[in-house]
Motif scaffolding. Structure first.
Motif, mmCIF file in Angstrom:
data_model
loop_
_atom_site.group_PDB
_atom_site.id
_atom_site.type_symbol
_atom_site.label_atom_id
_atom_site.label_comp_id
_atom_site.label_asym_id
_atom_site.label_seq_id
_atom_site.Cartn_x
_atom_site.Cartn_y
_atom_site.Cartn_z
ATOM 1 N N HIS A 172 0.922 -1.223 0.029
ATOM 2 C CA HIS A 172 0.065 0.169 -0.009
ATOM 3 C C HIS A 172 0.986 1.109 -0.054
ATOM 4 C CE1 HIS A 172 -2.107 -3.168 2.627
ATOM 5 N NE2 HIS A 172 -2.777 -3.152 1.446
ATOM 6 N N GLU A 173 0.306 2.338 -0.368
ATOM 7 C CA GLU A 173 1.018 3.678 -0.279
ATOM 8 C C GLU A 173 1.834 3.895 -1.561
ATOM 9 O OE1 GLU A 173 -0.030 6.006 1.699
ATOM 10 O OE2 GLU A 173 -0.977 4.805 2.980
ATOM 11 N N SER A 174 1.431 4.817 -2.375
ATOM 12 C CA SER A 174 2.040 5.055 -3.476
ATOM 13 C C SER A 174 3.510 5.164 -3.441
ATOM 14 C CB SER A 174 1.689 6.631 -4.141
ATOM 15 O OG SER A 174 0.412 6.681 -4.400
ATOM 16 N N GLY A 175 4.105 5.978 -2.427
ATOM 17 C CA GLY A 175 5.430 6.079 -2.145
ATOM 18 C C GLY A 175 6.393 4.782 -2.080
ATOM 19 N N ALA A 176 5.860 3.979 -1.195
ATOM 20 C CA ALA A 176 6.265 2.715 -0.738
ATOM 21 C C ALA A 176 6.360 1.789 -2.203
ATOM 22 C CB ALA A 176 5.494 2.011 0.405
ATOM 23 N N ILE A 177 5.093 1.818 -3.066
ATOM 24 C CA ILE A 177 5.221 1.003 -4.149
ATOM 25 C C ILE A 177 6.083 1.593 -5.207
ATOM 26 C CG2 ILE A 177 3.675 0.436 -6.054
ATOM 27 C CD1 ILE A 177 1.249 0.920 -4.037
ATOM 28 N N VAL A 178 6.255 2.766 -5.406
ATOM 29 C CA VAL A 178 7.452 3.275 -6.248
ATOM 30 C C VAL A 178 8.698 2.914 -5.868
ATOM 31 C CG1 VAL A 178 8.457 5.355 -7.084
ATOM 32 C CG2 VAL A 178 5.924 5.288 -7.061
ATOM 33 N N GLU A 179 9.042 3.019 -4.619
ATOM 34 C CA GLU A 179 10.356 2.459 -4.017
ATOM 35 C C GLU A 179 10.813 1.115 -4.405
ATOM 36 O OE1 GLU A 179 12.328 4.327 -0.461
ATOM 37 O OE2 GLU A 179 10.506 5.520 -0.446
ATOM 38 N N TYR A 180 9.712 0.412 -4.050
ATOM 39 C CA TYR A 180 9.827 -1.020 -4.178
ATOM 40 C C TYR A 180 9.898 -1.449 -5.763
ATOM 41 C CZ TYR A 180 8.669 -6.034 -3.997
ATOM 42 O OH TYR A 180 8.967 -7.474 -4.251
ATOM 43 N N LEU A 181 9.346 -0.804 -6.599
ATOM 44 C CA LEU A 181 9.130 -1.251 -7.980
ATOM 45 C C LEU A 181 10.702 -0.754 -8.426
ATOM 46 C CD1 LEU A 181 5.708 -0.246 -9.502
ATOM 47 C CD2 LEU A 181 6.822 -2.553 -9.183
ATOM 48 N N CYS A 182 11.168 0.270 -8.073
ATOM 49 C CA CYS A 182 12.233 0.836 -8.462
ATOM 50 C C CYS A 182 13.684 0.094 -8.126
ATOM 51 C CB CYS A 182 12.560 2.043 -8.278
ATOM 52 S SG CYS A 182 11.389 3.533 -9.116
ATOM 53 N N GLU A 183 13.312 -0.465 -6.820
ATOM 54 C CA GLU A 183 14.595 -1.153 -6.119
ATOM 55 C C GLU A 183 14.611 -2.592 -6.446
ATOM 56 O OE1 GLU A 183 14.543 -0.204 -1.883
ATOM 57 O OE2 GLU A 183 14.435 1.939 -2.380
ATOM 58 N N THR A 184 13.548 -2.997 -6.995
ATOM 59 C CA THR A 184 13.361 -4.498 -7.280
ATOM 60 C C THR A 184 13.530 -4.863 -8.785
ATOM 61 O OG1 THR A 184 10.673 -4.527 -7.510
ATOM 62 C CG2 THR A 184 12.129 -5.234 -5.297
ATOM 63 N N ARG A 185 13.309 -3.659 -9.422
ATOM 64 C CA ARG A 185 13.432 -3.637 -11.180
ATOM 65 C C ARG A 185 14.472 -2.485 -11.460
ATOM 66 N NH1 ARG A 185 9.260 -6.530 -8.786
ATOM 67 N NH2 ARG A 185 8.417 -8.119 -9.944
ATOM 68 N N PRO A 186 15.504 -2.457 -10.928
ATOM 69 C CA PRO A 186 16.531 -1.429 -11.239
ATOM 70 C C PRO A 186 16.802 -1.294 -12.790
ATOM 71 C CG PRO A 186 17.715 -3.007 -10.205
ATOM 72 C CD PRO A 186 16.347 -3.718 -10.220
ATOM 73 N N ARG A 193 16.343 6.071 -8.151
ATOM 74 C CA ARG A 193 17.848 6.504 -7.764
ATOM 75 C C ARG A 193 18.194 5.651 -6.605
ATOM 76 N NH1 ARG A 193 16.846 7.806 -12.247
ATOM 77 N NH2 ARG A 193 17.061 9.730 -13.170
ATOM 78 N N LEU A 194 19.039 4.561 -6.574
ATOM 79 C CA LEU A 194 19.320 3.511 -5.481
ATOM 80 C C LEU A 194 20.386 4.226 -4.685
ATOM 81 C CD1 LEU A 194 19.681 0.460 -7.672
ATOM 82 C CD2 LEU A 194 17.607 1.221 -6.692
ATOM 83 N N PRO A 195 20.329 3.526 -3.224
ATOM 84 C CA PRO A 195 21.483 4.052 -2.560
ATOM 85 C C PRO A 195 23.167 4.245 -3.350
ATOM 86 C CG PRO A 195 19.908 2.613 -1.298
ATOM 87 C CD PRO A 195 19.704 2.614 -2.638
ATOM 88 N N GLY A 196 23.469 5.311 -2.939
ATOM 89 C CA GLY A 196 24.655 5.517 -3.460
ATOM 90 C C GLY A 196 24.985 6.437 -4.743
#
Length: 220
Positions: free
Chosen positions: A63-77, A83-86
């Motif tokens: 749930h939550e747009s921001g969490a979904i966006v982060e998850y998609l970006c980090e699991t599908r880089p 923009r991943l850590p670093g």
């Protein structure tokens, strides 16, 4: 299987658009804000708060747009939309994700008072004027950024831009965009993106804005 629980022209459009940018096929389940479908027991078992978006993916529900966006970006880089850590743009990327929700909370307040509190609205004109001014104040820094570049981050388009997919298309109902020329150009760039066009085709018809603009009513 990817399944997005979605209301047309709502915050869940952010995720629909991002999925299209990533080329990820998803089943779209449509709901309405006023038909009781979000309060149904079946949906509450998916989203206990009865809100969209909810995304079923990788065997979990987020749930939550921001969490979904982060998850998609980090699991599908491999799509290069996060923009991943670093990454030197990691902090501004996260700031824009948070800023999108700051802005959306004002839009939600305006939506509630103008659209969902009855007619005539019991909302105070003074409060509506304040909320519209607050919304305009959040648009000013975006206008300044868009005068310097095409997208929110210096390196180019990212999922931070999709987080504004709800905001920039709802804000003109409450704030006159005549003074925001750079943002109008930014919206035109968004509308030219093939993934955005595909997402709008899947979005559905919005059913709550009945007027092109909602001015602050006169004081009684």
């Amino acid at each position: 299987m990817i399944r997005l629980h979605h209301v047309a022209f709502s915050r869940s459009f952010r995720i629909l658009w991002l999925l299209e940018e990533m080329g990820l096929e998803a089943e779209i389940r449509h709901y309405g804000l006023t038909d009781g479908s979000l309060r149904a027991e079946e949906y509450r078992s998916i989203s206990p708060a009865g809100r969209v978006p909810a995304l079923e993916i990788d065997g979990i529900t987020i749930h939550e747009s921001g969490a979904i966006v982060e998850y998609l970006c980090e699991t599908r880089p491999e799509h290069g939309l996060g923009r991943l850590p670093g990454d030197p743009e990691r902090v501004p990327f996260l700031e824009w994700l948070g800023f999108a929700e700051t802005q959306a909370s004002i839009l939600a307040s305006l939506n509630m008072q103008h659209l969902f509190m009855g007619d005539p609205s019991p909302a105070s004109p003074a409060v509506l004027r304040l909320e519209a001014a607050r919304l305009a104040s959040t648009l000013k820094p975006m206008e300044a950024v868009m005068k310097k570049r095409d997208w929110l981050l210096p390196s180019g388009f990212s999922a931070a831009d999709t987080m504004m997919g709800f905001n920039l298309f709802s804000a003109p109902y409450f704030v006159d965009f005549a003074r925001f020329g750079a943002l109008r150009a930014h919206i035109a760039r968004i509308e030219a993106r093939p993934a955005y066009v595909r997402a709008r085709e899947k979005d559905g018809v919005q059913q709550f804005y009945s007027k092109p603009f909602y001015p602050v009513p006169e004081e009684a």
